[in-house]
Design a protein around this motif. Structure first.
Motif, PDB file in Angstrom:
ATOM      1  N   VAL A  26       0.837  -1.202   0.000  1.00  0.00           N
ATOM      2  CA  VAL A  26       0.000   0.000   0.000  1.00  0.00           C
ATOM      3  C   VAL A  26       0.871   1.251   0.000  1.00  0.00           C
ATOM      4  N   GLN A  27       1.946   1.242   0.776  1.00  0.00           N
ATOM      5  CA  GLN A  27       2.843   2.393   0.803  1.00  0.00           C
ATOM      6  C   GLN A  27       3.436   2.657  -0.579  1.00  0.00           C
ATOM      7  N   ASP A  28       3.815   1.606  -1.278  1.00  0.00           N
ATOM      8  CA  ASP A  28       4.346   1.763  -2.637  1.00  0.00           C
ATOM      9  C   ASP A  28       3.320   2.431  -3.549  1.00  0.00           C
ATOM     10  N   ALA A  29       2.066   1.953  -3.480  1.00  0.00           N
ATOM     11  CA  ALA A  29       1.017   2.504  -4.340  1.00  0.00           C
ATOM     12  C   ALA A  29       0.767   3.975  -4.020  1.00  0.00           C
ATOM     13  N   LEU A  30       0.750   4.323  -2.737  1.00  0.00           N
ATOM     14  CA  LEU A  30       0.484   5.704  -2.339  1.00  0.00           C
ATOM     15  C   LEU A  30       1.633   6.613  -2.748  1.00  0.00           C
ATOM     16  N   GLN A  31       2.867   6.189  -2.545  1.00  0.00           N
ATOM     17  CA  GLN A  31       4.011   7.019  -2.896  1.00  0.00           C
ATOM     18  C   GLN A  31       4.137   7.192  -4.401  1.00  0.00           C
ATOM     19  N   GLU A  32       3.797   6.164  -5.155  1.00  0.00           N
ATOM     20  CA  GLU A  32       3.816   6.292  -6.619  1.00  0.00           C
ATOM     21  C   GLU A  32       2.770   7.302  -7.080  1.00  0.00           C
ATOM     22  N   ALA A  33       1.580   7.274  -6.461  1.00  0.00           N
ATOM     23  CA  ALA A  33       0.529   8.228  -6.828  1.00  0.00           C
ATOM     24  C   ALA A  33       0.936   9.650  -6.444  1.00  0.00           C
ATOM     25  N   LEU A  34       1.545   9.807  -5.283  1.00  0.00           N
ATOM     26  CA  LEU A  34       2.020  11.118  -4.858  1.00  0.00           C
ATOM     27  C   LEU A  34       3.066  11.666  -5.822  1.00  0.00           C
ATOM     28  N   GLN A  35       3.972  10.806  -6.253  1.00  0.00           N
ATOM     29  CA  GLN A  35       5.010  11.261  -7.179  1.00  0.00           C
ATOM     30  C   GLN A  35       4.411  11.690  -8.513  1.00  0.00           C
ATOM     31  N   GLN A  36       3.415  10.942  -8.993  1.00  0.00           N
ATOM     32  CA  GLN A  36       2.775  11.314 -10.248  1.00  0.00           C
ATOM     33  C   GLN A  36       2.039  12.645 -10.133  1.00  0.00           C
ATOM     34  N   PHE A  37       1.439  12.890  -8.987  1.00  0.00           N
ATOM     35  CA  PHE A  37       0.706  14.139  -8.793  1.00  0.00           C
ATOM     36  C   PHE A  37       1.647  15.312  -8.528  1.00  0.00           C
ATOM     37  N   ALA A  38       2.633  15.115  -7.651  1.00  0.00           N
ATOM     38  CA  ALA A  38       3.512  16.205  -7.238  1.00  0.00           C
ATOM     39  C   ALA A  38       4.693  16.420  -8.178  1.00  0.00           C
ATOM     40  N   GLY A  39       5.054  15.391  -8.939  1.00  0.00           N
ATOM     41  CA  GLY A  39       6.177  15.509  -9.863  1.00  0.00           C
ATOM     42  C   GLY A  39       7.518  15.246  -9.238  1.00  0.00           C
TER      43      GLY A  39
END
Length: 263
Positions: A26-39
């Motif tokens: 779950v942490q991997d999925a959340l951090q990947e989504a954050l990176q895509q949103f925040a750049g």
């Protein structure tokens, strides 16, 4: 800027919360989504790690970012890039000294158990299951002995890394809703596998294999080998994390509704 998020997830398809080589958490999925949103890469810190197959209604995390966006934009933006089984419920700016784990004063876990002859197909992976009748009153009497400050060594996994087995149990309730039995535990903190070990031992009491007083005897003995085996992960939910009012965090709706509660 430090931001707190409330996150809910179905843990059935994940390898647990904490990031691992090869991903799938779950942490991997959340951090990947954050990176895509925040750049930019962003690391999150959670209130409590959950094992593979364990779910959450009210997991709380925090992260630091220089990106200045409205809180609703963080929610919508992150959710756009998350898999369907994970969703952000709210985002809140917090002071830099807020910590998702160490600022919390209590956590609430819920275990959902189907108690009927046949297992559930509709809610596979979302509830535990026990096929034989259970004595609710006996389990409630056993759970009452868990309240207060206790040494929970008898319900602690061997790999637990907590510095102390002593925790304060504020709530240990069990109720039946039709064929669904709901276990609710709220404590200052929980040891690794503690809730699943508690449920396993309380089921021994419910089946009549042990009297309710056995739970108190286990606490006194402090020996994990004397307690029941760890019960299945599927029915376990991190329901809520409690913080002092000074943080002004939004409340998380802890109600639930499952059609398996009656015939």
């Amino acid at each position: 800027m430090r931001i707190a998020l409330a996150v809910e997830y179905d843990g059935s398809g994940f390898r647990g919360w904490q990031t691992q080589p090869g991903g799938g958490t779950v942490q991997d999925a959340l951090q990947e989504a954050l990176q895509q949103f925040a750049g930019v890469p962003l690391r999150v810190v959670c209130a409590g790690r959950t094992d593979a197959g364990v779910h959450a209604q009210g997991q709380v995390v925090h992260f630091d970012s220089a990106l200045d966006r409205p809180m609703f934009a963080w929610v919508r933006g992150i959710n756009t890039f998350l898999p369907p089984a994970v969703a952000v419920r709210w985002a809140q700016a917090v002071d830099d000294d807020f910590h998702a784990r160490f600022s919390a004063y209590a956590r609430r876990y819920r275990y959902l158990l189907i108690n009927r002859v046949h297992r559930s197909g509709l809610w596979h992976g979302r509830v535990g299951w026990h096929h034989s009748p259970l004595d609710l009153a006996a389990m409630q009497n056993g759970a009452a002995q868990l309240l207060g400050e206790r040494d929970f060594s008898a319900f602690r996994a061997a790999e637990c890394q907590a510095s102390s087995p002593v925790k304060t149990m504020h709530k240990a309730d069990i109720q039946r809703l039709g064929e669904l039995i709901v276990f609710d535990f709220e404590a200052s903190a929980f040891l690794h596998h503690m809730v699943r070990n508690l449920v396993g031992s309380l089921l021994h009491v419910g089946k009549g294999k042990r009297p309710p007083e056995w739970i108190g005897e286990l606490l006194a003995a402090g020996d994990r080998r004397l307690a029941a085996p760890t019960f299945a992960a599927a029915g376990l939910y991190l329901a809520a994390v409690r913080y002092p009012s000074r943080w002004r965090l939004p409340a998380v709706d802890e109600t639930f509704s499952l059609p398996v509660a009656g015939r």
